[in-house]
Design an enzyme around this catalytic site. Structure first.
Site, PDB file in Angstrom:
ATOM      1  CD  GLU A  70      -3.094  -0.464   0.055  1.00  0.00           C
ATOM      2  OE1 GLU A  70      -3.201   0.760  -0.155  1.00  0.00           O
ATOM      3  OE2 GLU A  70      -3.751  -1.315  -0.558  1.00  0.00           O
ATOM      4  NE  ARG A  75      12.312   6.321  13.104  1.00  0.00           N
ATOM      5  CZ  ARG A  75      13.241   5.399  13.207  1.00  0.00           C
ATOM      6  NH1 ARG A  75      14.240   5.357  12.340  1.00  0.00           N
ATOM      7  NH2 ARG A  75      13.205   4.501  14.181  1.00  0.00           N
ATOM      8  CE  LYS A 144       6.716  -5.248  21.229  1.00  0.00           C
ATOM      9  NZ  LYS A 144       7.385  -3.981  21.503  1.00  0.00           N
ATOM     10  CD  GLU A 171      12.988  -1.510  13.992  1.00  0.00           C
ATOM     11  OE1 GLU A 171      13.374  -2.057  15.030  1.00  0.00           O
ATOM     12  OE2 GLU A 171      12.216  -0.530  13.979  1.00  0.00           O
TER      13      GLU A 171
HETATM   14  P1  GTP Z   1      13.309  -0.411  21.131  1.00  0.00           P
HETATM   15  O1  GTP Z   1      13.821  -0.573  19.716  1.00  0.00           O
HETATM   16  O2  GTP Z   1      14.247   0.201  22.072  1.00  0.00           O
HETATM   17  O3  GTP Z   1      11.951   0.255  21.167  1.00  0.00           O
HETATM   18  O4  GTP Z   1      13.182  -1.826  21.755  1.00  0.00           O
HETATM   19  P2  GTP Z   1      12.930  -3.175  20.997  1.00  0.00           P
HETATM   20  O5  GTP Z   1      13.964  -3.381  19.944  1.00  0.00           O
HETATM   21  O6  GTP Z   1      12.716  -4.243  22.009  1.00  0.00           O
HETATM   22  O7  GTP Z   1      11.540  -2.805  20.344  1.00  0.00           O
HETATM   23  P3  GTP Z   1      10.767  -3.524  19.197  1.00  0.00           P
HETATM   24  O8  GTP Z   1      11.681  -3.975  18.115  1.00  0.00           O
HETATM   25  O9  GTP Z   1       9.828  -4.497  19.787  1.00  0.00           O
HETATM   26  O10 GTP Z   1       9.922  -2.263  18.667  1.00  0.00           O
HETATM   27  C1  GTP Z   1      10.522  -1.192  18.073  1.00  0.00           C
HETATM   28  C2  GTP Z   1       9.525  -0.297  17.340  1.00  0.00           C
HETATM   29  O11 GTP Z   1       8.309  -0.992  17.024  1.00  0.00           O
HETATM   30  C3  GTP Z   1       9.042   0.887  18.138  1.00  0.00           C
HETATM   31  O12 GTP Z   1       9.935   1.950  18.011  1.00  0.00           O
HETATM   32  C4  GTP Z   1       7.688   1.192  17.493  1.00  0.00           C
HETATM   33  O13 GTP Z   1       7.844   1.866  16.257  1.00  0.00           O
HETATM   34  C5  GTP Z   1       7.170  -0.193  17.196  1.00  0.00           C
HETATM   35  N1  GTP Z   1       6.382  -0.730  18.318  1.00  0.00           N
HETATM   36  C6  GTP Z   1       6.755  -1.707  19.165  1.00  0.00           C
HETATM   37  N2  GTP Z   1       5.794  -1.962  20.067  1.00  0.00           N
HETATM   38  C7  GTP Z   1       4.783  -1.111  19.791  1.00  0.00           C
HETATM   39  C8  GTP Z   1       3.494  -0.881  20.391  1.00  0.00           C
HETATM   40  O14 GTP Z   1       3.089  -1.494  21.358  1.00  0.00           O
HETATM   41  N3  GTP Z   1       2.706   0.100  19.832  1.00  0.00           N
HETATM   42  C9  GTP Z   1       3.100   0.804  18.733  1.00  0.00           C
HETATM   43  N4  GTP Z   1       2.268   1.734  18.259  1.00  0.00           N
HETATM   44  N5  GTP Z   1       4.317   0.618  18.160  1.00  0.00           N
HETATM   45  C10 GTP Z   1       5.141  -0.317  18.674  1.00  0.00           C
HETATM   46 MG    MG Z   2      14.072  -2.269  18.098  1.00  0.00          MG
END
Ligand code: GTP
Ligand code: MG
Length: 235
Positions: A70, A75, A144, A171
């Protein structure tokens, strides 16, 4: 080029010692150069990856008659957010830490119509030699606790530079329209409540995530009925 030439080049470009008469060693200067270069490199990596995905998208359309994607958003993480993340995770605040410990400085979000196509793209990415898959977090198969769904893939893409080839991390978050709708709303509400979301709102958000999932499953069923095939893999 001799070391002296190299050093002069560096000094000419930055001219920091001249300008501020700071006592800065060559090592620090090199780190500053690297710091200046990083956002450009990550942006180039995103551009390269986006082009690859666009090409896949065109081929897919020719082969299967529809475009699975879509939209695509990219960023670059703000320096402040990078430093906050390093601090939060207890890493040293320097350029090496950023490059090695933070995997989402460059971020790409690909929004699909159907969940199944996310896995077709993943399978395709796995087979390519110009993309390395470093990590996969499957929040579609394993949402999650709040209901968040997406497939997170850390990849590395090569850039060919004067200094040689350099693999940059990106990512990729892949999700359906329904998953994206939910994640965007949840994000807005989460910040509106300044992260102190009342329990009943959390419960209802999780319910809403299940509704989004049910919608995806319904569309998948309809697609199967209309298109006949279980999937629409790449050529
Ligand atoms: P960080 O990268 O530090 O946040 O930790 P992580 O690597 O354990 O996080 P993860 O890879 O699970 O998630 C990274 C990104 O996914 C976040 O920056 C958000 O963009 C997105 N994300 C993860 N969980 C959520 C959530 O519960 N709600 C929303 N809206 N976005 C999420
Ligand atoms: Mg992450």
């Amino acid at each position: 080029m001799s070391n002296e030439d190299n050093k002069d080049g560096l000094l000419n470009k930055l001219d920091l010692r001249e300008l501020y008469r700071w006592e800065i060693g060559d090592d620090e200067l090199r780190k500053l150069e690297e710091w200046k270069k990083l956002p450009i490199l990550y942006q180039l990596a995103l551009d390269e990856l986006k082009n690859k995905i666009k090409l896949i998208q065109s081929e897919w359309k020719i082969h299967n008659g529809y475009s699975p994607i879509e939209h695509i958003k990219t960023r670059i993480k703000e320096p402040r957010s990078i430093l906050e993340k390093l601090e939060r995770k207890g890493f040293e605040l320097n350029v090496d830490s950023m490059v090695n410990k933070i995997h989402d400085i460059a971020g790409m979000r690909i929004v699909f119509s159907f969940a199944q196509d996310i896995y077709s793209l993943l399978e395709h990415l796995r087979q390519r030699e110009d993309i390395r898959i470093l990590e996969i977090k499957d929040y579609i198969m394993n949402p999650k606790p709040n209901g968040y769904q997406s497939l997170h893939v850390i990849v590395a893409v090569p850039l060919t530079l004067f200094e040689g080839q350099r693999w940059m991390k990106v990512e990729i978050q892949m999700r359906t329209l329904a998953m994206d709708f939910w994640a965007s709303m949840e994000h807005i509400l989460f910040y509106k409540y300044e992260k102190q979301v009342p329990p009943h709102v959390i419960r209802e958000l999780t319910e809403a995530a299940k509704a989004a999932d049910a919608l995806d499953k319904k569309m998948h069923g309809l697609r199967k009925e209309i298109m006949g095939a279980a999937g629409a893999p790449l050529p």
